[in-house]
Design a protein around this motif. Structure first.
Motif, mmCIF file in Angstrom:
data_model
loop_
_atom_site.group_PDB
_atom_site.id
_atom_site.type_symbol
_atom_site.label_atom_id
_atom_site.label_comp_id
_atom_site.label_asym_id
_atom_site.label_seq_id
_atom_site.Cartn_x
_atom_site.Cartn_y
_atom_site.Cartn_z
ATOM 1 N N ARG A 33 47.152 29.023 33.120
ATOM 2 C CA ARG A 33 47.580 29.499 31.812
ATOM 3 C C ARG A 33 49.006 29.065 31.544
ATOM 4 N NH1 ARG A 33 47.893 36.080 32.922
ATOM 5 N NH2 ARG A 33 49.715 36.047 34.303
ATOM 6 N N GLN A 34 49.317 28.968 30.263
ATOM 7 C CA GLN A 34 50.664 28.596 29.858
ATOM 8 C C GLN A 34 51.095 29.468 28.686
ATOM 9 O OE1 GLN A 34 51.250 24.423 29.023
ATOM 10 N NE2 GLN A 34 53.458 24.604 29.390
ATOM 11 N N ALA A 35 52.108 30.282 28.945
ATOM 12 C CA ALA A 35 52.670 31.129 27.906
ATOM 13 C C ALA A 35 53.738 30.341 27.147
ATOM 14 C CB ALA A 35 53.271 32.386 28.528
ATOM 15 N N PRO A 36 54.038 30.753 25.904
ATOM 16 C CA PRO A 36 55.055 30.045 25.121
ATOM 17 C C PRO A 36 56.389 29.963 25.854
ATOM 18 C CG PRO A 36 53.852 31.577 23.743
ATOM 19 C CD PRO A 36 53.416 31.841 25.144
ATOM 20 N N GLY A 37 56.932 28.769 25.950
ATOM 21 C CA GLY A 37 58.225 28.575 26.583
ATOM 22 C C GLY A 37 58.220 28.616 28.091
ATOM 23 N N LYS A 38 57.025 28.697 28.703
ATOM 24 C CA LYS A 38 56.943 28.786 30.156
ATOM 25 C C LYS A 38 56.106 27.634 30.703
ATOM 26 C CE LYS A 38 57.526 33.787 30.509
ATOM 27 N NZ LYS A 38 56.981 35.048 31.107
ATOM 28 N N GLN A 39 56.263 27.412 32.000
ATOM 29 C CA GLN A 39 55.466 26.386 32.645
ATOM 30 C C GLN A 39 54.034 26.868 32.855
ATOM 31 O OE1 GLN A 39 57.625 25.407 36.297
ATOM 32 N NE2 GLN A 39 58.597 23.673 35.279
ATOM 33 N N ARG A 40 53.142 25.929 32.943
ATOM 34 C CA ARG A 40 51.750 26.262 33.224
ATOM 35 C C ARG A 40 51.671 26.823 34.639
ATOM 36 N NH1 ARG A 40 47.222 21.998 31.360
ATOM 37 N NH2 ARG A 40 48.579 22.232 29.531
ATOM 38 N N GLU A 41 50.900 27.911 34.789
ATOM 39 C CA GLU A 41 50.790 28.542 36.101
ATOM 40 C C GLU A 41 49.332 28.707 36.483
ATOM 41 O OE1 GLU A 41 52.399 32.501 36.211
ATOM 42 O OE2 GLU A 41 51.113 33.236 34.612
ATOM 43 N N TRP A 42 49.118 28.652 37.764
ATOM 44 C CA TRP A 42 47.785 28.821 38.327
ATOM 45 C C TRP A 42 47.371 30.286 38.245
ATOM 46 C CZ3 TRP A 42 46.750 31.565 42.978
ATOM 47 C CH2 TRP A 42 45.419 31.492 43.413
ATOM 48 N N VAL A 43 46.103 30.522 37.904
ATOM 49 C CA VAL A 43 45.576 31.876 37.791
ATOM 50 C C VAL A 43 44.533 32.182 38.865
ATOM 51 C CG1 VAL A 43 44.296 33.475 36.300
ATOM 52 C CG2 VAL A 43 46.012 31.939 35.299
ATOM 53 N N ALA A 44 43.567 31.281 39.028
ATOM 54 C CA ALA A 44 42.482 31.547 39.975
ATOM 55 C C ALA A 44 41.740 30.252 40.270
ATOM 56 C CB ALA A 44 41.516 32.589 39.409
ATOM 57 N N SER A 45 41.079 30.228 41.441
ATOM 58 C CA SER A 45 40.271 29.081 41.843
ATOM 59 C C SER A 45 38.999 29.547 42.511
ATOM 60 C CB SER A 45 41.033 28.177 42.821
ATOM 61 O OG SER A 45 42.136 27.554 42.217
ATOM 62 N N ILE A 46 37.980 28.688 42.437
ATOM 63 C CA ILE A 46 36.745 28.909 43.163
ATOM 64 C C ILE A 46 36.333 27.566 43.760
ATOM 65 C CG2 ILE A 46 35.336 28.622 41.070
ATOM 66 C CD1 ILE A 46 33.400 30.726 42.334
ATOM 67 N N THR A 47 36.038 27.582 45.067
ATOM 68 C CA THR A 47 35.672 26.338 45.731
ATOM 69 C C THR A 47 34.176 26.077 45.574
ATOM 70 O OG1 THR A 47 35.175 27.393 47.853
ATOM 71 C CG2 THR A 47 37.470 26.773 47.446
ATOM 72 N N ALA A 48 33.764 24.901 46.032
ATOM 73 C CA ALA A 48 32.346 24.552 45.977
ATOM 74 C C ALA A 48 31.509 25.523 46.813
ATOM 75 C CB ALA A 48 32.144 23.119 46.455
ATOM 76 N N SER A 49 32.090 26.059 47.857
ATOM 77 C CA SER A 49 31.367 26.998 48.714
ATOM 78 C C SER A 49 31.426 28.428 48.198
ATOM 79 C CB SER A 49 31.929 26.954 50.141
ATOM 80 O OG SER A 49 33.288 27.346 50.145
ATOM 81 N N GLY A 50 32.193 28.643 47.107
ATOM 82 C CA GLY A 50 32.245 29.967 46.503
ATOM 83 C C GLY A 50 33.432 30.819 46.885
ATOM 84 N N LEU A 51 34.360 30.283 47.677
ATOM 85 C CA LEU A 51 35.555 31.023 48.036
ATOM 86 C C LEU A 51 36.446 31.181 46.800
ATOM 87 C CD1 LEU A 51 37.334 32.305 50.238
ATOM 88 C CD2 LEU A 51 38.384 30.046 50.551
ATOM 89 N N ARG A 52 36.888 32.393 46.557
ATOM 90 C CA ARG A 52 37.671 32.702 45.357
ATOM 91 C C ARG A 52 39.078 33.153 45.747
ATOM 92 N NH1 ARG A 52 33.080 36.297 42.133
ATOM 93 N NH2 ARG A 52 31.299 35.113 42.950
ATOM 94 N N THR A 53 40.045 32.684 45.002
ATOM 95 C CA THR A 53 41.418 33.132 45.175
ATOM 96 C C THR A 53 42.023 33.391 43.800
ATOM 97 O OG1 THR A 53 42.129 30.815 45.283
ATOM 98 C CG2 THR A 53 41.859 31.961 47.376
ATOM 99 N N HIS A 54 42.936 34.371 43.748
ATOM 100 C CA HIS A 54 43.561 34.764 42.493
ATOM 101 C C HIS A 54 45.060 34.927 42.693
ATOM 102 C CE1 HIS A 54 39.359 36.069 42.220
ATOM 103 N NE2 HIS A 54 39.464 35.893 40.910
#
Length: 113
Positions: A38-59
């Motif tokens: 996500r990228q808020a106005p005036g801020k750098q884009r930041e990572w929010v969450a990921s899901i791998t091919a095997s289904g591992l999730r991180t937030h």
């Protein structure tokens, strides 16, 4: 050709929920690591969450316990369920195919009373 399209954004009051989806064409999303940023106005884009091919999730810590990334393989989508939204969650949300690094066009989420 790889194409990612996000949808589901909008204006929502604090404390409410939204569900974002990212639809893929030209590839099977379940075979790849997919992320939301996500990228808020005036801020750098930041990572929010990921899901791998095997289904591992991180937030990210800022959204842990409120947001959840998931897949719907029948629809070839990656989703982001966002609960207990806060004004600071206001941003353009993007999905990304991590390898080779393809982005969608983004969807606006605005949290405001």
């Amino acid at each position: 050709q790889v194409q990612l399209v996000e949808f589901g954004g909008g204006l929502v009051q604090p404390g409410r929920s939204l569900r974002l989806s990212c639809a893929g064409s030209g590839m099977i999303l379940s075979r790849y690591r997919m992320s939301w940023y996500r990228q808020a106005p005036g801020k750098q884009r930041e990572w929010v969450a990921s899901i791998t091919a095997s289904g591992l999730r991180t937030h990210a810590d800022s959204v842990k316990d409120r947001f959840a990334i998931s897949r719907d393989n029948t629809k070839n989508t990656v989703n982001l369920q966002m609960n207990s939204l806060k004004p600071e969650d206001t941003a353009v949300y993007y999905c990304k195919l991590e390898t080779p690094g393809s982005w969608g066009q983004g969807t606006q989420v605005t949290v405001s009373s």
